[in-house]
Structures are given as C-alpha cells and as structure tokens.
Design a protein around this motif. Structure first.
Motif, PDB file in Angstrom:
ATOM      1  N   ALA A 147      32.914  37.137  40.849  1.00 41.32           N
ATOM      2  CA  ALA A 147      32.272  36.215  41.789  1.00 41.32           C
ATOM      3  C   ALA A 147      32.398  34.775  41.305  1.00 41.32           C
ATOM      4  N   ALA A 148      32.269  34.569  39.996  1.00 41.49           N
ATOM      5  CA  ALA A 148      32.407  33.217  39.454  1.00 41.49           C
ATOM      6  C   ALA A 148      33.827  32.696  39.652  1.00 41.49           C
ATOM      7  N   LEU A 205      35.943  33.581  42.019  1.00 39.29           N
ATOM      8  CA  LEU A 205      36.186  33.332  43.437  1.00 39.29           C
ATOM      9  C   LEU A 205      35.455  32.083  43.914  1.00 39.29           C
ATOM     10  N   ARG A 206      34.278  31.860  43.385  1.00 36.23           N
ATOM     11  CA  ARG A 206      33.482  30.706  43.803  1.00 36.23           C
ATOM     12  C   ARG A 206      34.033  29.402  43.249  1.00 36.23           C
ATOM     13  N   ARG A 207      34.552  29.457  42.029  1.00 33.57           N
ATOM     14  CA  ARG A 207      35.092  28.254  41.388  1.00 33.57           C
ATOM     15  C   ARG A 207      36.438  28.570  40.742  1.00 33.57           C
ATOM     16  N   PHE A 262      43.167  34.548  41.434  1.00 30.38           N
ATOM     17  CA  PHE A 262      42.222  34.600  42.551  1.00 30.38           C
ATOM     18  C   PHE A 262      42.251  35.981  43.214  1.00 30.38           C
ATOM     19  N   ASP A 295      40.620  38.581  41.005  1.00 31.59           N
ATOM     20  CA  ASP A 295      39.166  38.517  41.082  1.00 31.59           C
ATOM     21  C   ASP A 295      38.664  39.128  42.384  1.00 31.59           C
ATOM     22  N   LEU A 302      36.260  42.325  42.434  1.00 23.24           N
ATOM     23  CA  LEU A 302      34.959  42.314  43.102  1.00 23.24           C
ATOM     24  C   LEU A 302      34.799  43.560  43.976  1.00 23.24           C
TER      25      LEU A 302
END
Length: 268
Positions: A11-12, A14-16, A33, A36, A40
């Motif tokens: 999640a980290a 994908l978010r950043r 990406f 990840d 997830l």
C-alpha cells in the motif's frame, strides 16, 4: 503476519511510488508499481484464506502456499536488490517469514492424507506445463550469466532474478513436475502451488506493461502478450489441477483413534 506486513509495504508503494526514486532504475519503476499491486491483491486473498481456514481443508492451503511463494519471490527481489528505503526492514520480514512458512509447510505435510487422484491427461498436462519453465529459463539465464562470468562484470540491477530463479524457483518447478509425472503424492498435492506462484509472478509483468503510460513510458506489445499468455496458462493449469484432483477421506492415526475411544468411554 505475512499478509499484514505485505499490505503495509504494498500500500505504501502504491500510494507513494516516489519511495523508489534513486533506488530503483527509472525504467523499472512501472515494474515495482505492478509488483506492489499484485502483492496487495495476493496479501488480501492470503489474509482471507488465513482467517477462514479450517482444519479439514486441503486445496485452500495449497493456494495459500502458492501466494506465499510469490511473496517470497517478490520481496526477495527487493531484499537482494538492496531497495534501501524506509520499508526495507518490512521487505526483509516478509521475505524471511515467507521462506520459513514454506519450509515449515513442507516439513509438516499431513502424512495421513491419502495420495490424491488425478486423471492421467490432467496429470501429464499439469506436469508438462511446469517442466517447460526450467527447460526454457535454465538455458536462458545461464546463457546470460556466462558472459558475465568470463568478464567479471557486475550488473547493477535484476541480478536477483538469476539467484531466485536458478536457486529456488526453477528447482521447485523441476522437482514437482518430475514427481507429478511419476504420480508421486507430493507432486500431485503441491504442483498447483507452483502454478499459482507462476500466475501471480508473470501476471505482474503483464500489468507492468499496462501501467507504463502512467510513468510516461511506452507499452511494449512484444513483452505484454507473452507475459499475459503465460500467466493465463498458469492460471488455467492451477484451476484444472485443483478442480480435477480428488482426495479421499483422511484416515485417523492410531493416536487419534485411541483419543476418541478414551473420550467415548469417559463418563464426562
């Protein structure tokens, strides 16, 4: 624990996605990406399987082991490639936990399970799909390593693929496929795990091509279609093998029978 830590790390990422800046080559960021993204999804399915697990299930733990194998590979890349961002210790934890989960699973396969029954055509098809991988990738990766061995050149990235594939993944494909060809109990039971691993791993490569436009890169049809086709093959083999596999009733061990007998005779 593997699921929870993977959810945090994936999640980290994908978010950043910028957490990979300066650590992962720019052309490899779409791949990170997509990895990840698949991690997830794998973590969510694995968490569901863990929470809803029951002692008499056989096929669902096989799927879970395949997902654990994928996470071992995915985070093994991050660990070996020295992805030193703020999540590196989490990567190491997932990698280590996944490795020892696989070791413990192999050491504690229930000996009271009867040999699975699989139609001969399905058995040969499943084993042939598995053995195809080492037949392709052993010559391919060794052929890429030989020039490096002659010159002593040390490449800066993706050397983890050689380590993970040649030392762990291809031997697993090879051993389980041969055992399945021989109708060995372990091969018949565990070969779908390697198909699940292959699907998630190769599908992440296909997704990596699809997300390239998000990173101002161009999708390569020559890389996308073979990855998509191979991932579909693994998915089909895993579904076919698990659907057609039949496992008889588990026989009680003498210790279990004695325990039940004692309870039956007890006035309590």
């Amino acid at each position: 624990m593997i699921s929870v830590l993977t959810l945090v790390a994936a999640a980290a990422g994908l978010r950043r996605p910028r957490i990979y800046d300066g650590i992962v080559s720019e052309e490899l960021v779409p791949g990170a990406f997509s990895q990840d993204l698949l991690s997830l999804g794998a973590a969510l399915v694995l968490l569901y399987l863990a929470v809803t697990a029951q002692g008499n299930q056989v096929k669902r733990p096989i799927i879970a082991l395949g997902l654990v194998g994928y996470l071992f590979y995915a985070y093994g890349i991050y660990v070996i490639e020295r992805t030193y961002n703020g999540l590196y210790l989490v990567y190491m934890a997932v990698f280590a936990l996944a490795l020892w989960a696989l070791v413990c699973a192999g050491a504690h396969i229930r000996r009271d399970l009867p040999t699975p029954v699989l139609p001969k055509t399905v058995r040969l098809l499943s084993a042939s799909g598995a053995i195809l991988q080492p037949l392709i990738f052993y010559p391919l990766w060794i052929g890429m390593l030989l020039p490096l061995m002659r010159t002593g050149e040390q490449i800066d990235s993706l050397y983890s693929i050689f380590i993970l594939d040649l030392c762990f993944i291809m031997p697993a494909f090879l051993m389980l496929s041969i055992l399945t060809f021989r109708s060995h109990r372990t091969g018949l039971l565990l070969l779908p795990t390697i198909h699940v691993l292959g699907f998630t791993l190769i599908f992440s490569l296909a997704v990596g091509e699809l997300v390239k436009p998000l990173f101002d890169a161009t999708l390569s049809p020559g890389a996308f279609w073979p990855a998509l086709g191979l991932s579909i093959l693994f998915l089909a083999l895993s579904i076919l093998h698990l659907t057609m596999m039949r496992i008889g009733e588990v026989k009680m061990t003498s210790a279990t029978e004695d325990s039940r007998s004692d309870r039956a005779e007890s006035p309590m």
